[in-house]
Enzyme design. Structure first.
Site, PDB file in Angstrom:
ATOM      1  N   ASN A  45      40.135 -10.905  85.538  1.00 43.19           N
ATOM      2  CA  ASN A  45      39.964 -11.343  84.162  1.00 43.19           C
ATOM      3  C   ASN A  45      38.946 -12.183  84.044  1.00 43.19           C
ATOM      4  O   ASN A  45      38.957 -13.300  84.926  1.00 43.19           O
ATOM      5  CB  ASN A  45      41.079 -11.726  83.467  1.00 43.19           C
ATOM      6  N   GLU A  47      37.609 -15.097  81.500  1.00 43.38           N
ATOM      7  CA  GLU A  47      37.887 -15.489  79.959  1.00 43.38           C
ATOM      8  C   GLU A  47      36.622 -16.281  79.463  1.00 43.38           C
ATOM      9  O   GLU A  47      35.821 -16.442  80.222  1.00 43.38           O
ATOM     10  CB  GLU A  47      38.986 -16.577  80.151  1.00 43.38           C
ATOM     11  N   CYS A  56      39.973  -8.345  80.298  1.00 38.15           N
ATOM     12  CA  CYS A  56      40.849  -8.315  81.220  1.00 38.15           C
ATOM     13  C   CYS A  56      40.449  -7.611  82.618  1.00 38.15           C
ATOM     14  O   CYS A  56      39.420  -6.935  82.605  1.00 38.15           O
ATOM     15  CB  CYS A  56      41.942  -7.111  80.584  1.00 38.15           C
ATOM     16  N   GLU A  58      41.572  -5.010  84.288  1.00 42.81           N
ATOM     17  CA  GLU A  58      41.520  -3.446  84.168  1.00 42.81           C
ATOM     18  C   GLU A  58      39.971  -3.266  83.749  1.00 42.81           C
ATOM     19  O   GLU A  58      39.509  -2.357  84.152  1.00 42.81           O
ATOM     20  CB  GLU A  58      42.560  -3.118  83.386  1.00 42.81           C
ATOM     21  N   CYS A  90      47.790  -4.439  79.017  1.00 47.97           N
ATOM     22  CA  CYS A  90      47.879  -4.797  77.461  1.00 47.97           C
ATOM     23  C   CYS A  90      47.659  -3.287  76.682  1.00 47.97           C
ATOM     24  O   CYS A  90      47.143  -2.442  77.201  1.00 47.97           O
ATOM     25  CB  CYS A  90      46.816  -5.821  76.882  1.00 47.97           C
ATOM     26  N   CYS A  93      43.904  -2.264  76.959  1.00 48.82           N
ATOM     27  CA  CYS A  93      43.815  -1.724  78.345  1.00 48.82           C
ATOM     28  C   CYS A  93      44.281  -0.335  78.469  1.00 48.82           C
ATOM     29  O   CYS A  93      43.859   0.462  79.208  1.00 48.82           O
ATOM     30  CB  CYS A  93      44.143  -2.499  79.565  1.00 48.82           C
TER      31      CYS A  93
HETATM   32  N1  THU Z   1      45.282  -9.878  81.384  1.00 48.80           N
HETATM   33  C1  THU Z   1      44.854  -8.927  82.175  1.00 48.80           C
HETATM   34  O1  THU Z   1      43.599  -9.275  82.706  1.00 48.80           O
HETATM   35  N2  THU Z   1      45.319  -7.911  82.159  1.00 48.80           N
HETATM   36  C2  THU Z   1      46.667  -7.514  81.757  1.00 48.80           C
HETATM   37  O2  THU Z   1      47.007  -6.518  82.212  1.00 48.80           O
HETATM   38  C3  THU Z   1      46.956  -8.487  80.810  1.00 48.80           C
HETATM   39  C4  THU Z   1      46.334  -9.822  80.522  1.00 48.80           C
HETATM   40  C5  THU Z   1      44.610 -11.331  81.194  1.00 48.80           C
HETATM   41  C6  THU Z   1      44.009 -11.572  79.954  1.00 48.80           C
HETATM   42  C7  THU Z   1      43.855 -13.091  79.905  1.00 48.80           C
HETATM   43  O3  THU Z   1      42.723 -13.581  80.438  1.00 48.80           O
HETATM   44  C8  THU Z   1      45.252 -13.529  80.682  1.00 48.80           C
HETATM   45  O4  THU Z   1      45.425 -12.517  81.425  1.00 48.80           O
HETATM   46  C9  THU Z   1      46.156 -14.128  79.777  1.00 48.80           C
HETATM   47  O5  THU Z   1      46.510 -13.237  78.686  1.00 48.80           O
END
Ligand code: THU
Length: 144
Positions: A45, A47, A56, A58, A90, A93
């Site tokens: 991920n 941000e 994310c 994925e 999520c 994703c």
């Molecule tokens: N996140 C992912 O990278 N993948 C997931 O399957 C769920 C959430 C990340 C997004 C964000 O940077 C952090 O987790 C908190 O939501």
């Protein structure tokens, strides 16, 4: 799926997770996928100070797969978050995985130590989904 492939997915997801850029949530995620032709791609991920621009893990793995060419059919995708609650993909994703999924695509979720927390077909996570087939149109005898 082969134990050796699972071990490789864990190793790749863990390595990617260690590079996650998550200064806002501090929730580090790694993902690794294997395609039907045996290629492995990973992502983490990333941000952003403008929060909605974060992506994310994925999505990163899927981008790497597409950029590399190949068959782009996801056999399995593993997500490594932080336990004990499984870091399930999520909704967005799930749909991104769906684009490159087959009827057999498997989703695995592990904790940061690699312990398996969840395993099921994508279909269980995204039933009655919308995908590329819904847009297939015939153009001069070829599918678009
Ligand atoms: N996140 C992912 O990278 N993948 C997931 O399957 C769920 C959430 C990340 C997004 C964000 O940077 C952090 O987790 C908190 O939501």
């Amino acid at each position: 799926m082969d134990d050796k492939v699972i071990a490789t997915l864990k190793q790749k997801a863990s390595a990617a997770r260690s590079n996650a850029y998550a200064p806002y949530s501090r929730f580090h995620v790694g993902a690794a996928l294997v395609t039907e032709d045996g290629q492995i791609f990973s992502g983490c991920n990333v941000e952003n100070a403008a929060y909605p621009e974060g992506v994310c893990a994925e999505a990163g793995a899927i981008s790497a797969m597409v950029a590399a060419g190949g068959d782009c059919k996801i056999a399995s995708i593993m997500v490594m978050g932080k336990g004990p609650t499984p870091c399930l993909p999520c909704g967005g994703c799930r749909q991104k995985i769906r684009e490159f999924a087959t009827s057999r695509t498997c989703v695995l979720v592990v904790d940061e130590d690699g312990a398996l927390l969840f395993k099921d077909d994508l279909h269980a996570l995204l039933p009655s989904s919308f995908g590329p087939e819904n847009l297939e149109i015939e153009v001069e005898g070829k599918s678009a």
